[in-house]
Design a protein around this motif. Structure first.
Motif, PDB file in Angstrom:
ATOM      1  N   UNK A  85       0.836  -1.206   0.000  1.00 41.34           N
ATOM      2  CA  UNK A  85       0.000   0.000   0.000  1.00 41.34           C
ATOM      3  C   UNK A  85       0.865   1.248   0.000  1.00 41.34           C
ATOM      4  N   UNK A  86       1.972   1.213   0.759  1.00 43.86           N
ATOM      5  CA  UNK A  86       2.882   2.349   0.788  1.00 43.86           C
ATOM      6  C   UNK A  86       3.469   2.668  -0.578  1.00 43.86           C
ATOM      7  N   UNK A  87       3.746   1.635  -1.365  1.00 44.93           N
ATOM      8  CA  UNK A  87       4.267   1.877  -2.712  1.00 44.93           C
ATOM      9  C   UNK A  87       3.210   2.508  -3.609  1.00 44.93           C
ATOM     10  N   UNK A  88       1.956   2.089  -3.447  1.00 42.71           N
ATOM     11  CA  UNK A  88       0.857   2.718  -4.207  1.00 42.71           C
ATOM     12  C   UNK A  88       0.705   4.175  -3.797  1.00 42.71           C
ATOM     13  N   UNK A  89       0.662   4.417  -2.486  1.00 40.30           N
ATOM     14  CA  UNK A  89       0.540   5.788  -2.005  1.00 40.30           C
ATOM     15  C   UNK A  89       1.722   6.643  -2.483  1.00 40.30           C
ATOM     16  N   UNK A  90       2.923   6.073  -2.430  1.00 37.96           N
ATOM     17  CA  UNK A  90       4.103   6.804  -2.874  1.00 37.96           C
ATOM     18  C   UNK A  90       4.058   7.139  -4.344  1.00 37.96           C
ATOM     19  N   UNK A  91       3.550   6.214  -5.145  1.00 34.84           N
ATOM     20  CA  UNK A  91       3.423   6.464  -6.583  1.00 34.84           C
ATOM     21  C   UNK A  91       2.453   7.612  -6.850  1.00 34.84           C
ATOM     22  N   UNK A  92       1.358   7.659  -6.108  1.00 40.67           N
ATOM     23  CA  UNK A  92       0.420   8.772  -6.251  1.00 40.67           C
ATOM     24  C   UNK A  92       1.087  10.102  -5.898  1.00 40.67           C
ATOM     25  N   UNK A  93       1.875  10.107  -4.837  1.00 42.83           N
ATOM     26  CA  UNK A  93       2.575  11.337  -4.459  1.00 42.83           C
ATOM     27  C   UNK A  93       3.554  11.767  -5.544  1.00 42.83           C
ATOM     28  N   UNK A  94       4.273  10.823  -6.105  1.00 40.12           N
ATOM     29  CA  UNK A  94       5.247  11.161  -7.152  1.00 40.12           C
ATOM     30  C   UNK A  94       4.559  11.693  -8.407  1.00 40.12           C
ATOM     31  N   UNK A  95       3.414  11.144  -8.757  1.00 40.65           N
ATOM     32  CA  UNK A  95       2.729  11.556  -9.987  1.00 40.65           C
ATOM     33  C   UNK A  95       1.989  12.873  -9.852  1.00 40.65           C
ATOM     34  N   UNK A  96       1.620  13.222  -8.621  1.00 37.92           N
ATOM     35  CA  UNK A  96       0.877  14.474  -8.423  1.00 37.92           C
ATOM     36  C   UNK A  96       1.716  15.568  -7.783  1.00 37.92           C
ATOM     37  N   UNK A  97       2.863  15.212  -7.225  1.00 38.69           N
ATOM     38  CA  UNK A  97       3.683  16.189  -6.518  1.00 38.69           C
ATOM     39  C   UNK A  97       3.071  16.648  -5.213  1.00 38.69           C
ATOM     40  N   UNK A  98       2.191  15.813  -4.655  1.00 39.26           N
ATOM     41  CA  UNK A  98       1.457  16.207  -3.459  1.00 39.26           C
ATOM     42  C   UNK A  98       1.131  14.990  -2.611  1.00 39.26           C
ATOM     43  N   UNK A  99       1.155  15.171  -1.291  1.00 39.37           N
ATOM     44  CA  UNK A  99       0.727  14.101  -0.393  1.00 39.37           C
ATOM     45  C   UNK A  99      -0.791  14.049  -0.259  1.00 39.37           C
ATOM     46  N   UNK A 100      -1.487  14.977  -0.882  1.00 39.13           N
ATOM     47  CA  UNK A 100      -2.939  15.014  -0.751  1.00 39.13           C
ATOM     48  C   UNK A 100      -3.607  13.835  -1.435  1.00 39.13           C
ATOM     49  N   UNK A 101      -3.135  13.455  -2.615  1.00 32.01           N
ATOM     50  CA  UNK A 101      -3.750  12.331  -3.339  1.00 32.01           C
ATOM     51  C   UNK A 101      -3.667  11.044  -2.525  1.00 32.01           C
ATOM     52  N   UNK A 102      -2.486  10.630  -2.057  1.00 33.79           N
ATOM     53  CA  UNK A 102      -2.465   9.420  -1.231  1.00 33.79           C
ATOM     54  C   UNK A 102      -3.210   9.585   0.085  1.00 33.79           C
ATOM     55  N   UNK A 103      -3.230  10.788   0.635  1.00 31.79           N
ATOM     56  CA  UNK A 103      -3.948  11.007   1.895  1.00 31.79           C
ATOM     57  C   UNK A 103      -5.446  10.769   1.719  1.00 31.79           C
ATOM     58  N   UNK A 104      -6.007  11.260   0.622  1.00 24.10           N
ATOM     59  CA  UNK A 104      -7.441  11.075   0.388  1.00 24.10           C
ATOM     60  C   UNK A 104      -7.769   9.609   0.124  1.00 24.10           C
ATOM     61  N   UNK A 105      -6.907   8.927  -0.628  1.00 24.20           N
ATOM     62  CA  UNK A 105      -7.117   7.497  -0.852  1.00 24.20           C
ATOM     63  C   UNK A 105      -6.997   6.728   0.462  1.00 24.20           C
ATOM     64  N   UNK A 106      -5.973   7.023   1.210  1.00 26.47           N
ATOM     65  CA  UNK A 106      -5.718   6.380   2.506  1.00 26.47           C
ATOM     66  C   UNK A 106      -6.921   6.581   3.433  1.00 26.47           C
ATOM     67  N   UNK A 107      -7.420   7.791   3.493  1.00 30.99           N
ATOM     68  CA  UNK A 107      -8.566   8.099   4.363  1.00 30.99           C
ATOM     69  C   UNK A 107      -9.808   7.338   3.918  1.00 30.99           C
ATOM     70  N   UNK A 108     -10.033   7.256   2.614  1.00 35.30           N
ATOM     71  CA  UNK A 108     -11.199   6.533   2.106  1.00 35.30           C
ATOM     72  C   UNK A 108     -11.121   5.052   2.446  1.00 35.30           C
ATOM     73  N   UNK A 109      -9.934   4.461   2.300  1.00 35.33           N
ATOM     74  CA  UNK A 109      -9.764   3.044   2.610  1.00 35.33           C
ATOM     75  C   UNK A 109     -10.012   2.756   4.089  1.00 35.33           C
ATOM     76  N   UNK A 110      -9.396   3.553   4.947  1.00 37.59           N
ATOM     77  CA  UNK A 110      -9.541   3.308   6.377  1.00 37.59           C
ATOM     78  C   UNK A 110     -10.950   3.606   6.879  1.00 37.59           C
ATOM     79  N   UNK A 111     -11.550   4.673   6.362  1.00 34.54           N
ATOM     80  CA  UNK A 111     -12.906   5.022   6.781  1.00 34.54           C
ATOM     81  C   UNK A 111     -13.903   3.968   6.331  1.00 34.54           C
ATOM     82  N   UNK A 112     -13.764   3.514   5.083  1.00 39.59           N
ATOM     83  CA  UNK A 112     -14.648   2.463   4.586  1.00 39.59           C
ATOM     84  C   UNK A 112     -14.537   1.195   5.410  1.00 39.59           C
ATOM     85  N   UNK A 113     -13.305   0.824   5.730  1.00 42.09           N
ATOM     86  CA  UNK A 113     -13.095  -0.367   6.553  1.00 42.09           C
ATOM     87  C   UNK A 113     -13.679  -0.205   7.942  1.00 42.09           C
ATOM     88  N   UNK A 114     -13.527   0.990   8.517  1.00 45.23           N
ATOM     89  CA  UNK A 114     -14.060   1.245   9.847  1.00 45.23           C
ATOM     90  C   UNK A 114     -15.593   1.161   9.858  1.00 45.23           C
TER      91      UNK A 114
END
Length: 201
Positions: free
Chosen positions: A166-195
């Motif tokens: 998952x970290x590699x996926x999140x990292x790839x999103x950060x590299x492609x967008x130049x921002x930690x926001x894209x992986x943060x939103x994906x990360x939040x959606x995954x954890x919130x959905x699971x919760x």
């Protein structure tokens, strides 16, 4: 590897797997301590989250929408819903609202994305190149989860492998967008959905 990069790799692993558990804080204390530690880490090592990136927000919302649709579909199928809910409630000590409004976005997503995607990954990219940086950053993210896996009674190897991927996926999103926001939103959606599935299945 330069000493600064070594320190940047080692510090979060020691924090999450050794120091933070020894503080014996409750969930609210861990969330506050984690967020403060992540902020200090980012200042110390030159983190650049670029939270307000338009591209990061756009891509992140798109990813989060796909994840949300997936969870909605899963929740409509009893067998799938039961399987996804099998992990159980990981935050029985707090309300659902507090879990998804405070502890997931602040204690997990902000903390981890600021440490790993906004700060450590760029240092690793600069030191080793983006391909190796992606792998090493993912590995560090997986190792960050050793103590949490033990505390939850989960398999450590499986948890490290899963979260590392998952970290590699999140990292790839950060590299492609130049921002930690894209992986943060994906990360939040995954954890919130699971919760939500864990609480309402």
């Amino acid at each position: 590897m330069r000493p600064r990069v070594v320190a940047a790799v080692v510090a979060p692993l020691l924090w999450n797997n050794w120091l933070l558990p020894r503080l014996a804080l409750n969930r609210r204390g861990r969330t506050a301590a984690g967020a403060l530690a992540a902020t200090g880490y980012a200042f110390a090592f030159g983190g650049r989250p670029n939270w307000l990136s338009g591209r990061g927000i756009q891509v992140g919302l798109g990813c989060a929408a796909v994840v949300g649709a997936g969870f909605a579909a899963a929740s409509a199928i009893p067998a799938v819903r039961g399987s996804l809910a099998g992990a159980g409630d990981r935050a029985a000590d707090v309300s659902t609202l507090e879990w998804i409004a405070v502890h997931i976005p602040l204690g997990t997503v902000y903390t981890e994305e600021l440490v790993f995607r906004a700060t450590l990954d760029p240092l690793l990219d600069k030191e080793f190149g983006s391909v190796a940086g992606t792998v090493l950053g993912g590995a560090a993210f997986g190792l960050w989860h050793i103590h949490p896996a033990r505390a939850a009674g989960d398999g450590v190897v499986a948890t490290v492998a899963f979260t590392g991927s998952a970290g590699m996926v999140f990292g790839t999103l950060r590299r492609r967008t130049g921002s930690a926001t894209a992986p943060a939103l994906l990360h939040c959606a995954l954890n919130t959905g699971g919760a939500l599935l864990a609480r309402h299945s």
